[in-house]
Design an enzyme around this catalytic site. Structure first.
Site, PDB file in Angstrom:
ATOM      1  N   SER A  65      -0.277  45.449  44.604  1.00 52.96           N
ATOM      2  CA  SER A  65       0.400  45.400  45.978  1.00 52.96           C
ATOM      3  C   SER A  65      -0.329  44.218  46.541  1.00 52.96           C
ATOM      4  O   SER A  65      -1.226  43.731  46.571  1.00 52.96           O
ATOM      5  CB  SER A  65      -0.164  46.731  46.888  1.00 52.96           C
ATOM      6  N   CYS A  66       0.746  43.520  47.504  1.00 53.26           N
ATOM      7  CA  CYS A  66       0.472  42.499  48.180  1.00 53.26           C
ATOM      8  C   CYS A  66       0.830  42.822  49.440  1.00 53.26           C
ATOM      9  O   CYS A  66       0.901  43.802  50.304  1.00 53.26           O
ATOM     10  CB  CYS A  66       1.194  41.100  47.755  1.00 53.26           C
ATOM     11  N   TYR A  67       1.384  41.721  50.439  1.00 50.19           N
ATOM     12  CA  TYR A  67       1.806  41.616  51.841  1.00 50.19           C
ATOM     13  C   TYR A  67       3.127  42.346  51.710  1.00 50.19           C
ATOM     14  O   TYR A  67       3.285  43.269  52.441  1.00 50.19           O
ATOM     15  CB  TYR A  67       1.627  40.089  52.305  1.00 50.19           C
TER      16      TYR A  67
END
Length: 108
Positions: A65-67
């Site tokens: 997961s990232c932004y």
């Protein structure tokens, strides 16, 4: 055919964490990760990669997961190339996680 990762929704990611002991790795910067993150997330950085390798096996499901769900794709592909067998990227990233009203942890 080149092996690759699979994109999944935040809800699917949460279900995998609950039912398949999948690890969710959050690749956002330290400030944002420290402020709020998906419940149970591992903060994956260049510096924590060795610890990650020590703690998790190549056959365990890994969710990245990232932004917003964009940069996580590159990290997911990198993990596949390193030999991880079941790698996923969260569509919408942490923003999607929050919109889906899934559990988060706050603070340091």
């Amino acid at each position: 055919m080149e092996e690759t990762f699979t994109e999944i929704t935040p809800q699917q990611a949460w279900e995998m964490m609950q039912n398949e002991d999948a690890v969710l790795v959050d690749i956002r910067d330290m400030v944002r990760f420290s402020h709020s993150r998906p419940q149970g997330a591992f903060h994956l950085t260049n510096h924590s990669y060795g610890k990650f390798l020590d703690e998790y096996d190549y056959d365990e499901p890994v969710i990245v997961s990232c932004y917003h769900g964009v940069s996580s794709r590159n990290t997911a592909q990198y993990l596949v190339e390193q030999g991880f067998e079941r790698v996923y990227s969260v569509k919408g990233g942490f923003e999607g996680w929050v919109r889906s009203e899934l559990p988060i942890e706050l603070g340091y």
